[in-house]
Design an enzyme around this catalytic site. Structure first.
Site, mmCIF file in Angstrom:
data_model
loop_
_atom_site.group_PDB
_atom_site.id
_atom_site.type_symbol
_atom_site.label_atom_id
_atom_site.label_comp_id
_atom_site.label_asym_id
_atom_site.label_seq_id
_atom_site.Cartn_x
_atom_site.Cartn_y
_atom_site.Cartn_z
ATOM 1 N N TYR A 170 7.258 -3.139 -3.349
ATOM 2 C CA TYR A 170 6.975 -1.904 -2.611
ATOM 3 C C TYR A 170 6.415 -2.117 -1.215
ATOM 4 O O TYR A 170 6.148 -1.150 -0.501
ATOM 5 C CB TYR A 170 6.006 -1.040 -3.433
ATOM 6 C CG TYR A 170 6.545 -0.726 -4.819
ATOM 7 C CD1 TYR A 170 7.705 0.026 -4.964
ATOM 8 C CD2 TYR A 170 5.920 -1.209 -5.962
ATOM 9 C CE1 TYR A 170 8.222 0.295 -6.229
ATOM 10 C CE2 TYR A 170 6.431 -0.938 -7.232
ATOM 11 C CZ TYR A 170 7.582 -0.188 -7.354
ATOM 12 O OH TYR A 170 8.107 0.090 -8.589
ATOM 13 N N HIS B 104 14.722 4.706 -2.869
ATOM 14 C CA HIS B 104 13.790 3.826 -3.587
ATOM 15 C C HIS B 104 13.442 2.656 -2.692
ATOM 16 O O HIS B 104 14.345 2.036 -2.105
ATOM 17 C CB HIS B 104 14.405 3.323 -4.894
ATOM 18 C CG HIS B 104 14.784 4.445 -5.799
ATOM 19 N ND1 HIS B 104 13.843 5.169 -6.489
ATOM 20 C CD2 HIS B 104 15.987 5.020 -6.048
ATOM 21 C CE1 HIS B 104 14.458 6.130 -7.161
ATOM 22 N NE2 HIS B 104 15.753 6.070 -6.896
#
Ligand code: DQA
Length: 150
Positions: free
Chosen positions: A28, A105
């Site tokens: 992330y 995403h």
């Protein structure tokens, strides 16, 4: 003229994405959510797009937010977090919103666990961008700009 002059893009983050900065940076990155939103804002403005931001950890709150969007946004960028993979109520609310949407995403969901490889919203989205980190949101903005000009 059909194109809206400064299209409003609703950028929606779902469950656990308020915890960016504390989550595994290998998937992330290191930006926290406010920094990511500032970056998205900085990319959107020169494209002539006006972003607004919403994040929640409550599925019903996201459903109700989607219900209220028509008339206050022209398009949606949505990263539902783990809801992506199983939350049919988010699918149905996105359908009710009836706006062009791009699914984003940060991580490469197709190369991760099997359960992350299903998206229950992608059939409603004009595109899905994954595995490109924050730049995935720039790509989503560019896709929506073309879509709205279309
Ligand atoms: C995510 C991927 C999901 O599988 C995960 O549950 C998230 C974030 C991403 O941005 O890569 O919370 O949507």
């Amino acid at each position: 003229m059909s194109a809206v002059s400064a299209p409003r893009i609703e950028v929606i983050h779902g469950v656990n994405l308020d915890q960016l900065g504390r989550r595994d940076p290998a998937h992330y990155g290191r930006l926290d959510l406010p920094a990511l939103e500032r970056q998205i804002d900085a990319w959107a403005r020169p494209l002539g797009l006006t972003p607004s931001f919403f994040q929640t950890n409550h599925e019903g709150a996201l459903v109700e937010h989607l219900h209220g969007l028509r008339g206050s946004a022209e398009a949606i960028i949505i990263n539902p977090g783990a809801w992506t993979h199983y939350a049919y109520a988010i699918h149905d609310a996105l359908e009710i919103a009836g706006l062009p949407a791009v699914e984003v995403h940060l991580s490469a969901v197709k190369q991760r666990e099997a359960w992350r490889q299903t998206s229950v919203i992608s059939d409603l989205c004009v595109a899905t961008v994954s595995g490109k980190g924050p730049e995935g949101y720039l790509e989503a903005l560019q896709i929506l700009k073309k879509e709205l000009a279309g």
